[in-house]
Motif scaffolding. Structure first.
Motif, PDB file in Angstrom:
ATOM      1  N   PRO A 260       0.807  -1.160  -0.029  1.00  0.00           N
ATOM      2  CA  PRO A 260       0.105  -0.086  -0.054  1.00  0.00           C
ATOM      3  C   PRO A 260       0.990   1.361   0.171  1.00  0.00           C
ATOM      4  CG  PRO A 260      -0.849  -1.482   1.753  1.00  0.00           C
ATOM      5  CD  PRO A 260       0.370  -2.110   1.107  1.00  0.00           C
ATOM      6  N   GLY A 261       0.541   2.350  -0.676  1.00  0.00           N
ATOM      7  CA  GLY A 261       1.004   3.599  -0.765  1.00  0.00           C
ATOM      8  C   GLY A 261       2.073   3.818  -1.717  1.00  0.00           C
ATOM      9  N   THR A 262       2.428   4.845  -2.029  1.00  0.00           N
ATOM     10  CA  THR A 262       3.409   5.227  -3.047  1.00  0.00           C
ATOM     11  C   THR A 262       4.386   6.443  -2.532  1.00  0.00           C
ATOM     12  OG1 THR A 262       2.001   7.029  -4.012  1.00  0.00           O
ATOM     13  CG2 THR A 262       1.681   4.875  -4.848  1.00  0.00           C
ATOM     14  N   TYR A 263       5.538   6.366  -3.208  1.00  0.00           N
ATOM     15  CA  TYR A 263       6.450   7.471  -2.745  1.00  0.00           C
ATOM     16  C   TYR A 263       7.076   8.137  -4.217  1.00  0.00           C
ATOM     17  CZ  TYR A 263      10.269   4.084  -3.966  1.00  0.00           C
ATOM     18  OH  TYR A 263      10.832   3.122  -4.611  1.00  0.00           O
ATOM     19  N   ASP A 264       7.598   9.208  -3.853  1.00  0.00           N
ATOM     20  CA  ASP A 264       8.294   9.885  -5.107  1.00  0.00           C
ATOM     21  C   ASP A 264       9.213   9.151  -5.485  1.00  0.00           C
ATOM     22  OD1 ASP A 264       6.288  11.999  -5.048  1.00  0.00           O
ATOM     23  OD2 ASP A 264       7.350  13.316  -3.574  1.00  0.00           O
ATOM     24  N   CYS A 265       9.692   8.792  -6.797  1.00  0.00           N
ATOM     25  CA  CYS A 265      10.658   8.145  -7.367  1.00  0.00           C
ATOM     26  C   CYS A 265      11.840   9.063  -7.368  1.00  0.00           C
ATOM     27  CB  CYS A 265      10.274   7.866  -8.868  1.00  0.00           C
ATOM     28  SG  CYS A 265       8.830   6.781  -9.125  1.00  0.00           S
ATOM     29  N   PRO A 266      12.894   8.260  -6.836  1.00  0.00           N
ATOM     30  CA  PRO A 266      14.092   9.285  -6.642  1.00  0.00           C
ATOM     31  C   PRO A 266      14.687   9.728  -7.839  1.00  0.00           C
ATOM     32  CG  PRO A 266      14.590   6.734  -6.462  1.00  0.00           C
ATOM     33  CD  PRO A 266      13.117   6.919  -6.632  1.00  0.00           C
ATOM     34  N   GLY A 267      14.581   9.226  -9.155  1.00  0.00           N
ATOM     35  CA  GLY A 267      14.988   9.606 -10.267  1.00  0.00           C
ATOM     36  C   GLY A 267      13.969  10.454 -11.205  1.00  0.00           C
ATOM     37  N   ASP A 268      13.559   9.956 -12.247  1.00  0.00           N
ATOM     38  CA  ASP A 268      12.703  10.717 -13.049  1.00  0.00           C
ATOM     39  C   ASP A 268      11.074  10.926 -12.339  1.00  0.00           C
ATOM     40  OD1 ASP A 268      14.489  11.081 -15.156  1.00  0.00           O
ATOM     41  OD2 ASP A 268      13.473   9.505 -16.600  1.00  0.00           O
TER      42      ASP A 268
END
Length: 306
Positions: free
Chosen positions: A152-160
């Motif tokens: 569950p849940g998402t996070y901001d991708c570290p690249g694009d």
């Protein structure tokens, strides 16, 4: 006015003793034995009710037989004047909207429905269920192809720019590869699995700035739902972020044509990623639909004759 039924298992128009998968627009090559319907529970009947019900059933059966005879006669007549191929193709391409069972090539609704058990995820096409570990959720409402479960849940991708997830599990039927060996297929698939999870996404973005290196963590034979499978697991390192673990697991489907099934795992490494033991737990818990007794998993013995 006819309507096309949704994807599902229906009676095979070319061999009505089995069910065939209708993908919503055309027949696929997946087939399975139809499930026997459960007998209805006995109910007390008022005087004379049983006789009336028997008459109603008799009339219904007679009507179905009559319809079947009419359809069969139409097909035979079509064969006599050279129109059999066109008639058969038209009949098999457009399922009946009514869903009633007859001898026509139109599919009829299967009794199989997605599982309501909150502890499993059902892959209806391949006839298997997978356990849903604690901390995971079904991917029913996500549009990504073949995705079965996610953390569950998402996070901001570290690249694009984009949103990433710490864990994903996919399941698909292998139809575009000539390999028939689960071992060869898993070994061939693992690079594609790694690239799709940590190199480039479907929009050609690079959420982790690509894969910089990988190593084989483990691989080997495994029993999956009582059938002989094979898995390959990589640890990948990426340009940014913690990297992760990917696995390709190949095994024969337990229903239909027994085509090979590919289950892919993509787990982020680091403290926020799911436990690697979930890969083994999911593999060990894969079962044929309606067969909770058939086990398997890493280190398990291979089923007889497989």
């Amino acid at each position: 006015m006819s309507m096309t039924p949704p994807p599902g298992w229906y009676r095979d128009p070319s061999y009505p003793l089995v069910e065939r998968w209708w993908d919503g627009t055309a027949w696929t090559e997946h087939r399975r034995q139809p499930e026997a319907p459960a007998p209805p529970a006995a109910q007390p009947q008022p005087a004379g009710g049983g006789s009336r019900r028997a008459k109603a059933v008799t009339l219904t059966v007679a009507a179905v037989v009559l319809v079947a005879a009419i359809v069969t006669g139409a097909v035979v007549l079509g064969q006599g004047d050279g129109g059999s191929d066109a008639a058969a193709k038209a009949a098999s391409a457009t399922p009946s909207a009514s869903g009633t069972r007859s001898s026509s090539p139109s599919p009829t609704a299967s009794a199989s429905e997605p599982s309501d058990d909150p502890s499993v995820v059902e892959d209806e096409l391949n006839g298997i269920t997978l356990p849903l570990p604690d901390g995971w959720a079904r991917a029913d409402r996500l549009a990504e192809d073949d995705l079965l479960m996610v953390t569950p849940g998402t996070y901001d991708c570290p690249g694009d720019p984009g949103l990433c997830r710490h864990g994903r599990v996919f399941s698909s039927t292998v139809t575009s590869n000539d390999e028939k060996s689960p071992k060869a297929l898993a070994q061939h698939d693992i690079k594609s699995a790694a690239d799709s999870a940590y190199d480039r996404d479907v929009l050609d973005n690079r959420p982790y700035r690509g894969i910089t290196s990988h190593e084989v963590v483990k691989s080997g034979s495994v029993a999956v739902g009582g059938r002989a499978g094979y898995f390959v697991r990589w640890r990948v390192r990426t340009g940014v972020g913690p990297g992760g673990y990917v696995e390709s697991l190949a095994f024969p489907a337990s229903t239909g044509s027994q085509s090979l099934v590919m289950v892919r795992f993509a787990f982020d490494a680091g403290a926020d990623g799911p436990s690697l033991s979930d890969m083994d737990r999911i593999t060990k818990g894969i079962r044929p639909v309606d067969d909770a007794a058939t086990g398997g998993g890493v280190g398990s013995s291979i089923g007889p004759g497989q």
